[in-house]
Design a protein around this motif. Structure first.
Motif, PDB file in Angstrom:
ATOM      1  N   VAL A 131      -8.005   9.718  23.557  1.00  0.00           N
ATOM      2  CA  VAL A 131      -8.740  11.012  23.245  1.00  0.00           C
ATOM      3  C   VAL A 131      -8.137  11.843  24.284  1.00  0.00           C
ATOM      4  O   VAL A 131      -7.532  11.597  25.268  1.00  0.00           O
ATOM      5  N   THR A 156      -9.306   3.647  21.798  1.00  0.00           N
ATOM      6  CA  THR A 156      -8.997   4.594  21.169  1.00  0.00           C
ATOM      7  C   THR A 156      -8.288   5.610  22.277  1.00  0.00           C
ATOM      8  O   THR A 156      -8.755   5.721  23.483  1.00  0.00           O
ATOM      9  N   SER A 175       0.435  12.125  22.731  1.00  0.00           N
ATOM     10  CA  SER A 175       0.044  13.171  22.809  1.00  0.00           C
ATOM     11  C   SER A 175       1.147  14.112  23.274  1.00  0.00           C
ATOM     12  O   SER A 175       0.838  15.592  22.955  1.00  0.00           O
ATOM     13  N   LEU A 219     -11.543  15.250  22.003  1.00  0.00           N
ATOM     14  CA  LEU A 219     -10.587  15.584  20.651  1.00  0.00           C
ATOM     15  C   LEU A 219     -10.069  13.660  20.552  1.00  0.00           C
ATOM     16  O   LEU A 219      -9.138  13.370  20.990  1.00  0.00           O
ATOM     17  N   ASP A 220     -10.647  13.414  19.301  1.00  0.00           N
ATOM     18  CA  ASP A 220     -10.321  11.898  19.051  1.00  0.00           C
ATOM     19  C   ASP A 220      -9.401  11.982  17.792  1.00  0.00           C
ATOM     20  O   ASP A 220      -8.862  10.839  17.387  1.00  0.00           O
ATOM     21  N   ASN A 221      -8.999  12.891  17.473  1.00  0.00           N
ATOM     22  CA  ASN A 221      -8.146  12.980  16.032  1.00  0.00           C
ATOM     23  C   ASN A 221      -6.865  13.829  16.751  1.00  0.00           C
ATOM     24  O   ASN A 221      -6.905  14.841  17.055  1.00  0.00           O
ATOM     25  N   ALA A 222      -5.506  13.344  16.407  1.00  0.00           N
ATOM     26  CA  ALA A 222      -4.359  13.837  16.922  1.00  0.00           C
ATOM     27  C   ALA A 222      -4.120  15.079  16.183  1.00  0.00           C
ATOM     28  O   ALA A 222      -3.590  16.066  16.859  1.00  0.00           O
ATOM     29  N   ALA A 223      -4.755  15.210  15.160  1.00  0.00           N
ATOM     30  CA  ALA A 223      -4.461  16.735  14.490  1.00  0.00           C
ATOM     31  C   ALA A 223      -5.224  17.696  15.253  1.00  0.00           C
ATOM     32  O   ALA A 223      -4.694  18.861  15.128  1.00  0.00           O
ATOM     33  N   SER A 224      -6.143  17.300  16.037  1.00  0.00           N
ATOM     34  CA  SER A 224      -7.150  18.497  16.770  1.00  0.00           C
ATOM     35  C   SER A 224      -6.303  18.581  18.348  1.00  0.00           C
ATOM     36  O   SER A 224      -7.134  19.469  18.980  1.00  0.00           O
ATOM     37  N   TRP A 225      -5.740  17.752  18.877  1.00  0.00           N
ATOM     38  CA  TRP A 225      -5.290  18.015  20.218  1.00  0.00           C
ATOM     39  C   TRP A 225      -4.537  19.094  20.647  1.00  0.00           C
ATOM     40  O   TRP A 225      -3.510  19.662  19.756  1.00  0.00           O
TER      41      TRP A 225
END
Length: 213
Positions: free
Chosen positions: A209, A207, A118, A175-181
């Motif tokens: 998050v 996963t 992250s 947020l489980d999608n790295a693009a949305s972190w």
């Protein structure tokens, strides 16, 4: 069905809030901490005094539980700027070894935004400031996360953003999608709410998050 959770770090912060959140839902908790004597036992809360670095203590604490929540923290101090931190990785090594031998399989771990992969979601300025102040503990959280991801357990890594002491809202984003972190704010109470959700409903298994408001 989850009937009993072992919470490591149950006498303060997110761990304490998670203990009460679980009990409010009728889920039994084994509340593990060195200061567990400060807790009041109830029908749903079992204080368990122990040291997370001691394999025998962890082994005894794991007996009969269905899942583990790791919410250990350290007291922030100026010495963190230069003193190595090893609590997270060393206690996790003990825990993973004992869980592999004794069970259970389910593990939910609180680290923090900026740990593990992250940190790539931070801007250059965020990353520089974060590592300048929290570099030592987060280097250990990096080691901790790598160990967890390399295990065969049904793990979930939960990284809250900047923590507040605001009331629980349950209106947060997972947020489980790295693009949305992204960075932001979230209350400790909302983090605790998600931890119990993750255990009770087997959310985000294997996963990592980020939690944000």
């Amino acid at each position: 069905m989850t009937q009993k959770i072992l919470i490591l770090g149950a006498t303060s912060g997110i761990g304490k809030l998670a203990m009460h959140e679980a009990a409010s839902r009728g889920i039994s908790v084994r509340a593990f901490a060195r200061s567990a004597d400060d807790l009041t036992a109830t029908d749903l809360i079992e204080p368990f005094k122990g040291d997370a670095l001691e394999a025998d203590d962890i082994a005894r604490a794991l007996d009969g539980v269905d899942a583990v929540i790791y919410a250990l923290g350290i007291t922030e101090s100026v010495s963190m700027l230069w003193k190595e931190v090893t609590l997270f990785s060393k206690s996790t090594e003990v825990l993973l070894t004992q869980m592999a031998q004794i069970g259970p399989k389910r593990l939910v771990v609180v680290t923090g935004f900026g740990a593990g992969r992250s940190k790539d979601a931070m801007s250059f300025l965020e990353r520089t400031g974060h590592r300048a102040i929290l570099g030592k503990p987060y280097a250990d959280k990096d080691r901790q996360e790598a160990m967890i991801m390399d295990s065969d357990l049904d793990w979930t890594i939960v990284r809250p953003v900047i923590l507040t002491n605001n009331a629980k809202t349950t209106k947060y984003r997972v947020l489980d999608n790295a693009a949305s972190w992204r960075n932001g704010l979230i209350s400790r109470a909302d983090v605790a709410h998600y931890l119990i959700d993750a255990v009770a409903d087997d959310k985000a298994v294997r996963t990592d998050v980020v939690l944000a408001r």
